[in-house]
Design an enzyme around this catalytic site. Structure first.
Site, short mmCIF file in Angstrom:
data_model
loop_
_atom_site.label_atom_id
_atom_site.label_comp_id
_atom_site.label_asym_id
_atom_site.label_seq_id
_atom_site.Cartn_x
_atom_site.Cartn_y
_atom_site.Cartn_z
N TYR A 134 3.98 -10.50 15.65
CA TYR A 134 4.16 -9.38 14.72
C TYR A 134 4.73 -8.18 15.44
O TYR A 134 5.73 -7.57 15.01
CB TYR A 134 2.82 -9.04 14.06
CG TYR A 134 2.84 -7.75 13.28
CD1 TYR A 134 3.62 -7.63 12.13
CD2 TYR A 134 2.09 -6.64 13.69
CE1 TYR A 134 3.65 -6.43 11.41
CE2 TYR A 134 2.11 -5.46 12.98
CZ TYR A 134 2.89 -5.35 11.84
OH TYR A 134 2.92 -4.18 11.14
N ASP A 146 15.03 -10.01 -1.58
CA ASP A 146 14.25 -10.91 -0.73
C ASP A 146 14.65 -10.65 0.73
O ASP A 146 15.73 -11.04 1.17
CB ASP A 146 14.52 -12.36 -1.12
CG ASP A 146 13.63 -13.35 -0.37
OD1 ASP A 146 12.97 -12.92 0.60
OD2 ASP A 146 13.60 -14.53 -0.75
N GLN A 177 0.82 -1.21 0.00
CA GLN A 177 0.00 0.00 0.00
C GLN A 177 0.86 1.28 0.00
O GLN A 177 0.65 2.18 -0.81
CB GLN A 177 -0.93 0.01 1.22
CG GLN A 177 -1.98 -1.09 1.21
CD GLN A 177 -2.99 -0.89 2.32
OE1 GLN A 177 -3.87 -0.03 2.24
NE2 GLN A 177 -2.87 -1.67 3.39
#
Length: 282
Positions: free
Chosen positions: A120, A31, A10
């Protein structure tokens, strides 16, 4: 030239509109699950500044893949910080309200005690700590509840559900500031420029949309602006269990923004802008 980690997310998508001459590195080019290559990549490119708009953001999946999330959210930013320090260039890194435990009802200041509830948040906090310890000219931009016309987000989910539903149950005891990705991108660009001219502006900043609102009331405003006749029933978080715990209080004290000449964005205006870009009219 500015180097952006992230290509299709986003914020990265919004950065493309603002930085046509920047270099964007997506997963195919960099990566982040293999962070050892990052220092060499940055040294070869030799940018004027770095913006890290890439992250492992699958909050629930991170409970099962914390090691992978740690590589992407902490080890990779550590490598970025090392490269930025060696080149003496600014690094702007996007972080999250999930570094806090969501207790209380007052907005969290930038120096509030961190206590992530899940994997997270832990991995994002580890990334913050690594950057702050290594890169003297860095800005950590904590934000929340990101939405845009791109990718997957709450606003687009509400629009999709409104195509087939006229009543939804939405969590009402989680409160925070919905934040347009376009505003985050603009803030990253401005802060990167300020750090190039004045490294003393480095630090941690909170950047979220105003006013603070619950998910349920956020949904109501989306439906109102989109002209969708969907009724919203408030439910508690306990009625919608998820693998990862979410903070009930995601309010961020954004007074630190004054140091870099920024204000909290109006998320209702951001909703209108997003709906217009999606071609949704009331």
């Amino acid at each position: 030239m500015i180097l952006v980690f992230g290509s299709s997310g986003q914020v990265a998508t919004e950065l493309r509109e603002r930085l046509p001459d920047a270099m964007f590195l997506g997963r195919a080019q960099a990566d982040l699950s293999k962070p050892s290559d990052i220092v060499r990549t940055i040294a070869e490119i030799r940018p004027e500044a770095i913006i890290n708009a890439a992250a492992y953001t699958a909050v629930d999946k991170a409970e099962e893949e914390e090691a992978l999330a740690l590589k992407i959210n902490a080890d990779a930013p550590r490598m970025m910080a090392q490269a930025a320090a060696s080149l003496d260039i600014p690094l702007v890194h996007i972080s999250t309200d999930y570094v806090f435990d969501g207790s209380g009802e007052e907005p969290f200041p930038t120096d509030a005690e961190t206590a992530p509830l899940g994997a997270y948040g832990r991995t994002k906090l580890a990334g913050e700590a690594a950057i702050a310890a290594i890169a003297p000219t860095c800005a950590i931009l904590r934000t929340s509840w990101v939405f845009s016309p791109h990718g997957a987000n709450f606003l687009k989910t509400m629009l999709r559900l409104s195509e087939t539903r006229d009543r939804l149950t939405i969590v009402a005891d989680q409160v925070g500031g919905p934040t347009p990705a376009s505003a985050i991108a603009a803030a990253c660009v401005k802060i990167a420029g300020l750090l190039k001219d004045d490294p003393s502006k480095a630090g941690t900043f909170h950047f979220s949309g105003a006013p603070d609102v619950s998910w349920a009331d956020f949904a109501r405003e989306i439906f109102r602006q989109a002209g969708r006749p969907v009724s919203v029933e408030d439910i508690p978080t306990s009625a919608y269990p998820t693998p990862a715990r979410r903070p009930l209080n995601s309010r961020l004290d954004c007074r630190s923004l004054s140091a870099v000449g920024l204000d909290r964005p109006d998320w209702k205006a951001g909703v209108a802008e997003t709906l217009a870009k999606l071609g949704v009219t009331a």
